[in-house]
Design a protein around this motif. Sequence first.
Motif, short mmCIF file in Angstrom:
data_model
loop_
_atom_site.label_atom_id
_atom_site.label_comp_id
_atom_site.label_asym_id
_atom_site.label_seq_id
_atom_site.Cartn_x
_atom_site.Cartn_y
_atom_site.Cartn_z
N ALA A 234 0.80 -1.69 -0.30
CA ALA A 234 -0.10 -0.40 0.05
C ALA A 234 1.15 1.61 0.35
O ALA A 234 0.75 2.21 -1.30
CB ALA A 234 -0.73 -0.33 1.78
N ASN A 237 2.56 1.68 -3.11
CA ASN A 237 0.75 2.58 -4.03
C ASN A 237 0.86 4.03 -4.63
O ASN A 237 0.83 4.44 -5.56
CB ASN A 237 0.12 1.71 -4.10
CG ASN A 237 -0.15 -0.07 -4.39
OD1 ASN A 237 0.82 -0.31 -4.82
ND2 ASN A 237 -1.32 -0.40 -4.03
N LEU A 238 0.90 4.11 -2.61
CA LEU A 238 0.78 5.45 -2.94
C LEU A 238 2.12 6.62 -3.31
O LEU A 238 1.95 7.52 -3.36
CB LEU A 238 0.01 5.76 -0.87
CG LEU A 238 0.40 7.15 -0.63
CD1 LEU A 238 -1.27 7.46 -1.83
CD2 LEU A 238 0.37 6.96 0.68
N MET A 241 2.03 7.10 -6.86
CA MET A 241 1.01 7.88 -6.89
C MET A 241 1.56 9.32 -7.05
O MET A 241 1.71 10.06 -7.98
CB MET A 241 -0.06 7.53 -6.06
CG MET A 241 -1.01 6.71 -7.05
SD MET A 241 -2.61 6.64 -6.46
CE MET A 241 -2.32 5.21 -5.12
N GLN B 196 -6.42 -1.17 -0.41
CA GLN B 196 -5.41 -1.28 -0.63
C GLN B 196 -4.12 -0.56 -1.91
O GLN B 196 -3.37 -0.21 -1.58
CB GLN B 196 -5.07 -3.12 -0.51
CG GLN B 196 -3.28 -2.87 -0.89
CD GLN B 196 -2.55 -3.67 0.45
OE1 GLN B 196 -2.98 -3.01 1.42
NE2 GLN B 196 -1.46 -4.00 0.13
N THR B 197 -5.09 -0.27 -2.60
CA THR B 197 -4.78 -0.02 -4.38
C THR B 197 -4.90 1.41 -4.18
O THR B 197 -3.27 1.70 -4.16
CB THR B 197 -5.00 -0.43 -5.19
OG1 THR B 197 -5.38 -1.88 -5.57
CG2 THR B 197 -5.06 0.41 -6.74
N LEU B 198 -5.42 2.35 -3.37
CA LEU B 198 -5.20 4.14 -3.58
C LEU B 198 -4.31 3.70 -1.81
O LEU B 198 -4.08 4.87 -1.70
CB LEU B 198 -6.75 4.20 -3.04
CG LEU B 198 -7.10 4.07 -4.34
CD1 LEU B 198 -8.65 4.54 -4.42
CD2 LEU B 198 -6.08 4.07 -6.04
N GLY B 199 -4.04 3.14 -1.29
CA GLY B 199 -2.88 3.49 -0.64
C GLY B 199 -3.15 3.62 1.00
O GLY B 199 -2.53 4.34 1.30
N VAL B 200 -4.24 3.13 1.18
CA VAL B 200 -4.39 3.55 2.43
C VAL B 200 -3.51 1.96 3.53
O VAL B 200 -4.15 1.17 3.63
CB VAL B 200 -6.54 2.76 2.22
CG1 VAL B 200 -6.26 3.11 4.12
CG2 VAL B 200 -7.47 4.03 2.17
#
Lengths: 249, 243
Positions: A234, A237-238, A241, B196-200
């Motif tokens: 995670a 990913n963040l 981005m 999860q994909t968006l980074g939480v």
Amino acid sequence: MHLTLHVWRQKSANDKGRLVQYEVDNISSDMSFLEMLDVFNESLIAKGEEPVAFDHDCREGICGACSLVINGIPHGPDEGTTVCQLHMRRFKDGDTIYIEPWRAKAFPVIRDLIVDRTAFDRIQQAGGFITINTGGAPDANALPIAKTEADLAMDAAACIGCGACVAACPNASAMLFVGAKVSQFLHLPQGHPERARRVKAMVEQMDAEGFGNCTNHYECMAACPKEIDVRVIAELNLEFMKAKISGRE
Amino acid sequence: MASNAGVAQSRALPGPVRFITSSIGAKVVMAVSGFVLVGFVLVHMIGNLQIFLGPEAINRYGNFLQGLGELLWVFRLGLLAALIAHVASAARLVILNQSARPINYSHNDYVQVKFAARTMPISGIVVLAFIIFHLAHFTGGKVQPELFHFQDELGQHDIYAMVTLGFQNWFISGFYIVANALLALHLSHGVSSMFQTLGVTAPAWRPLTHALGPVIGTIIFIGNVGIPLACSLGLVAIPAGAM
Ligand code: HEM
Ligand code: FES
């Protein structure tokens, strides 16, 4: 103990390879899994056959060299354990054991159970480091870092780069590895100046190596001998981005 | 080295294209488009549950939507774009993921993988087929044209009659039930996956994000399977006269 082994035999990268069945005797439950393979290899040599090639080095669970898929599970049935730390008492007399190499396009088999993991090295070379010389260890408390942050960095840094995450992932994704290597710097001030460049370069290299993409099954975390948490994915990913959106170098 | 040729190749593309074709960018496309689609599915379900309030409520709702005019097309085109992005990205990732392991294990033993997670492409394909059928059915009036032209006393399109009578056909309601059960399964993994994909990352959030998939899946299952099931079982009054 008597065991039936099904071992992947492959002469070279170009050979097709196949599973071969062997019967082994005189295995003590006190042996480690790799010692069992050593004994088995001695018996092959005595018969004039080629011993089975497999990777190993420290045999104490810290180098990340050992890499066997045992009955479909990377590093075998014990949680949080490398295969060199797995013991034969985990098995019963008469058991059948399948031993296969890590399976991924990015990890081609070199011989028998040994795969080429230089793809991981190339990902690291793309950005998994700090370019300046940070000198000797600074005085304690000269650079205040919150305990919680230090713990997150240390947990990520526990990765030994064995590749079990790739071997376990249904998609052969390397995101647990890359996440750990990005996360270990993310929580320390030394890692911050180059963070955007680092994550972009490492992901780019990861994609170019032909690893798959995470679909959030978390099989990697279950296989990881160092029990690296998927929060590093995670974070990856963040971080990716943020780096892309901000356009920072 | 082949891998470095890959890096050079990707560097030649414009920035946004590089992002959405990267492994993580493609996942972000899926998560954002998935978020739009789940939002739609929830709103659509709440709207449709008005069938249980009787003909006035659901017909007035239908009339309200039709009355949005151009705005309705803004929503439709937005949803279509989200759907196309979602499916295109999914198809590409499935192909890439399969090619990432050319030789499979002879002996596979997953410790962790959930059924819903493994079946995402299959549940997705059935849902896609369902979306096309559903649009032809209740939006286009092509499946049961004889039920499409009813009007209620106010001269509005009689959605209530169309839906309750339409679901008297067990083949049709059966397909709605199966497809929506699979949609619920898809979302039970997809919604949690999205976070999860968006980074939480915060550990305190994890119990919530892990629970939200199954919770939303269950809500969608009850609502969206409930409507065709209740109609087929005769639990919703069938309009007199209309038969
Ligand atoms: C129409 C055909 C569809 C196909 C072929 C499809 C396929 C997929 C696939 C392959 C994944 C990735 C699975 C994974 O990450 O493990 C996925 C994820 C997802 N899908 Fe779909 N899907 C479809 C429709 C929908 C619809 C209608 C919705 C919402 C109502 C939806 C919501 C989601 C969400 C939220 C995710 C998670 C994204 C993420 O991984 O972050 N999908 N879908
Ligand atoms: S041989 Fe070093 S970790 Fe197993």
